[in-house]
Design a protein around this motif. Structure first.
Motif, mmCIF file in Angstrom:
data_model
loop_
_atom_site.group_PDB
_atom_site.id
_atom_site.type_symbol
_atom_site.label_atom_id
_atom_site.label_comp_id
_atom_site.label_asym_id
_atom_site.label_seq_id
_atom_site.Cartn_x
_atom_site.Cartn_y
_atom_site.Cartn_z
ATOM 1 N N GLN A 38 0.801 -1.221 0.000
ATOM 2 C CA GLN A 38 0.000 0.000 0.000
ATOM 3 C C GLN A 38 0.836 1.276 0.000
ATOM 4 O O GLN A 38 0.359 2.338 -0.391
ATOM 5 C CB GLN A 38 -0.913 0.021 1.225
ATOM 6 N N LEU A 39 2.078 1.180 0.454
ATOM 7 C CA LEU A 39 2.951 2.348 0.560
ATOM 8 C C LEU A 39 4.335 2.024 0.004
ATOM 9 O O LEU A 39 4.774 0.879 0.063
ATOM 10 C CB LEU A 39 3.120 2.749 2.033
ATOM 11 N N SER A 40 5.001 3.049 -0.485
ATOM 12 C CA SER A 40 6.426 2.930 -0.784
ATOM 13 C C SER A 40 7.132 3.083 0.558
ATOM 14 O O SER A 40 7.307 4.195 1.061
ATOM 15 C CB SER A 40 6.851 4.041 -1.757
ATOM 16 N N ILE A 41 7.477 1.948 1.156
ATOM 17 C CA ILE A 41 7.909 1.972 2.565
ATOM 18 C C ILE A 41 9.210 1.204 2.743
ATOM 19 O O ILE A 41 9.433 0.172 2.109
ATOM 20 C CB ILE A 41 6.776 1.402 3.465
ATOM 21 N N ARG A 42 10.078 1.760 3.587
ATOM 22 C CA ARG A 42 11.321 1.084 3.961
ATOM 23 C C ARG A 42 11.438 1.098 5.475
ATOM 24 O O ARG A 42 11.008 2.040 6.129
ATOM 25 C CB ARG A 42 12.533 1.777 3.340
ATOM 26 N N TYR A 43 12.030 0.050 6.000
ATOM 27 C CA TYR A 43 12.131 -0.137 7.448
ATOM 28 C C TYR A 43 13.596 -0.210 7.856
ATOM 29 O O TYR A 43 14.386 -0.921 7.249
ATOM 30 C CB TYR A 43 11.406 -1.426 7.839
ATOM 31 N N PHE A 44 13.939 0.562 8.886
ATOM 32 C CA PHE A 44 15.295 0.565 9.436
ATOM 33 C C PHE A 44 15.201 0.340 10.936
ATOM 34 O O PHE A 44 14.434 1.017 11.619
ATOM 35 C CB PHE A 44 15.991 1.911 9.177
ATOM 36 N N TRP A 45 15.970 -0.601 11.448
ATOM 37 C CA TRP A 45 15.999 -0.861 12.882
ATOM 38 C C TRP A 45 17.399 -0.608 13.393
ATOM 39 O O TRP A 45 18.388 -1.031 12.776
ATOM 40 C CB TRP A 45 15.594 -2.306 13.175
ATOM 41 N N GLU A 46 17.476 0.111 14.493
ATOM 42 C CA GLU A 46 18.752 0.329 15.185
ATOM 43 C C GLU A 46 18.499 0.181 16.676
ATOM 44 O O GLU A 46 17.379 0.420 17.132
ATOM 45 C CB GLU A 46 19.292 1.737 14.902
ATOM 46 N N PRO A 47 19.525 -0.180 17.453
ATOM 47 C CA PRO A 47 19.329 -0.238 18.904
ATOM 48 C C PRO A 47 18.884 1.125 19.434
ATOM 49 O O PRO A 47 19.231 2.163 18.867
ATOM 50 C CB PRO A 47 20.718 -0.604 19.441
ATOM 51 N N ASN A 48 18.148 1.106 20.527
ATOM 52 C CA ASN A 48 17.672 2.353 21.116
ATOM 53 C C ASN A 48 18.862 3.199 21.524
ATOM 54 O O ASN A 48 19.720 2.772 22.280
ATOM 55 C CB ASN A 48 16.776 2.064 22.313
ATOM 56 N N TRP A 49 18.873 4.406 21.034
ATOM 57 C CA TRP A 49 19.966 5.334 21.300
ATOM 58 C C TRP A 49 19.651 6.221 22.493
ATOM 59 O O TRP A 49 20.535 6.785 23.116
ATOM 60 C CB TRP A 49 20.220 6.163 20.034
ATOM 61 N N GLY A 50 18.367 6.376 22.809
ATOM 62 C CA GLY A 50 17.994 7.170 23.963
ATOM 63 C C GLY A 50 17.200 8.417 23.641
ATOM 64 O O GLY A 50 16.706 9.091 24.527
ATOM 65 N N GLY A 51 17.086 8.743 22.386
ATOM 66 C CA GLY A 51 16.327 9.930 21.986
ATOM 67 C C GLY A 51 15.966 9.837 20.516
ATOM 68 O O GLY A 51 16.402 8.922 19.818
ATOM 69 N N PRO A 52 15.199 10.790 20.015
ATOM 70 C CA PRO A 52 14.731 10.719 18.631
ATOM 71 C C PRO A 52 15.708 11.217 17.567
ATOM 72 O O PRO A 52 15.495 10.992 16.389
ATOM 73 C CB PRO A 52 13.481 11.594 18.644
ATOM 74 N N ALA A 53 16.792 11.870 17.956
ATOM 75 C CA ALA A 53 17.693 12.486 16.967
ATOM 76 C C ALA A 53 18.306 11.470 16.018
ATOM 77 O O ALA A 53 18.286 11.658 14.795
ATOM 78 C CB ALA A 53 18.783 13.295 17.669
ATOM 79 N N ARG A 54 18.884 10.410 16.546
ATOM 80 C CA ARG A 54 19.591 9.447 15.685
ATOM 81 C C ARG A 54 18.658 8.783 14.675
ATOM 82 O O ARG A 54 18.970 8.747 13.480
ATOM 83 C CB ARG A 54 20.335 8.419 16.517
ATOM 84 N N PRO A 55 17.491 8.240 15.078
ATOM 85 C CA PRO A 55 16.619 7.645 14.059
ATOM 86 C C PRO A 55 16.110 8.677 13.046
ATOM 87 O O PRO A 55 15.956 8.361 11.865
ATOM 88 C CB PRO A 55 15.479 7.011 14.849
ATOM 89 N N ARG A 56 15.860 9.904 13.470
ATOM 90 C CA ARG A 56 15.433 10.935 12.516
ATOM 91 C C ARG A 56 16.543 11.229 11.522
ATOM 92 O O ARG A 56 16.289 11.363 10.319
ATOM 93 C CB ARG A 56 14.997 12.196 13.253
ATOM 94 N N ASN A 57 17.772 11.337 12.006
ATOM 95 C CA ASN A 57 18.903 11.582 11.093
ATOM 96 C C ASN A 57 19.078 10.429 10.113
ATOM 97 O O ASN A 57 19.417 10.640 8.947
ATOM 98 C CB ASN A 57 20.192 11.829 11.876
ATOM 99 N N LYS A 58 18.843 9.210 10.564
ATOM 100 C CA LYS A 58 18.919 8.039 9.682
ATOM 101 C C LYS A 58 17.897 8.163 8.558
ATOM 102 O O LYS A 58 18.210 7.956 7.382
ATOM 103 C CB LYS A 58 18.676 6.754 10.493
ATOM 104 N N GLY A 59 16.672 8.514 8.906
ATOM 105 C CA GLY A 59 15.629 8.681 7.895
ATOM 106 C C GLY A 59 15.959 9.788 6.911
ATOM 107 O O GLY A 59 15.763 9.637 5.703
ATOM 108 N N ILE A 60 16.475 10.890 7.394
ATOM 109 C CA ILE A 60 16.855 12.002 6.521
ATOM 110 C C ILE A 60 17.949 11.561 5.554
ATOM 111 O O ILE A 60 17.885 11.842 4.355
ATOM 112 C CB ILE A 60 17.297 13.219 7.363
ATOM 113 N N ALA A 61 18.944 10.848 6.061
ATOM 114 C CA ALA A 61 20.050 10.379 5.214
ATOM 115 C C ALA A 61 19.566 9.409 4.140
ATOM 116 O O ALA A 61 20.096 9.398 3.024
ATOM 117 C CB ALA A 61 21.122 9.708 6.085
#
Length: 176
Positions: A38-61
């Motif tokens: 239904q969506l053009s979707i990609r999934y990325f999993w990383e260990p919990n870093w402790g805040g939202p910055a790292r996963p957001r930066n991953k998505g931006i990259a």
């Protein structure tokens, strides 16, 4: 699931979805898989870093498109969210809007952004953050030129305010 369902319902449909999972132990991966057709979707999993910055930066990259929108897993968009924002992308670098908050008891309140005044940098520094993350649409290159979300653990919970200040150093083309 409600978050991704709201993306399926968008009236504007030229977008990709990047789910950046920061170490959840629930069934996020399986839910994402259910939306593959239904969506053009990609999934990325990383260990919990402790805040939202790292996963957001991953998505931006990883993002292929020129504009970035944020949507946390416990939020959702009305079907016309993107259709109403897209027409403003020719004249602005960052678009932001109010949000509706739905509580567990069924109450709804409007969470208002602050209409920023120019100079934006001064407004953000003196008056504090006036933007709500799930209501922001911003040029990807602008985020990159601003250095992305700070991964300084001292800025957890204000990493978004920090980014909007850095963006305001680069442009005053914000649209509310």
């Amino acid at each position: 699931q409600r978050c991704l369902t709201s993306l399926v319902s968008q009236t504007y449909n030229r977008f990709e979805v990047l789910v950046c999972d920061d170490g959840s132990t629930d069934d996020t991966k399986e839910i994402v898989e259910a939306f593959r057709n239904q969506l053009s979707i990609r999934y990325f999993w990383e260990p919990n870093w402790g805040g939202p910055a790292r996963p957001r930066n991953k998505g931006i990259a990883e993002a292929a498109y020129d504009w970035i929108c944020f949507l946390d897993s416990d939020d959702w968009w009305y079907p016309n969210k993107l259709a109403e924002c897209i027409p403003h992308t020719d004249n602005y670098d960052l678009i932001y809007h109010d949000l509706d908050i739905h509580t567990k008891s069924g109450m709804q309140e409007v969470k208002k952004c602050r209409g920023l005044t120019k100079p934006l940098l001064r407004d953000l520094v003196i008056n504090g953050n006036g933007l709500l993350n799930s209501g922001v649409m911003v040029k990807k290159d602008l985020i990159k030129n601003a250095g992305g979300f700070s991964e300084d653990k001292n800025l957890i919970a204000v990493e978004d305010a920090d980014l909007w200040i850095k963006v305001a150093l680069l442009t005053d083309k914000f649209y509310y």
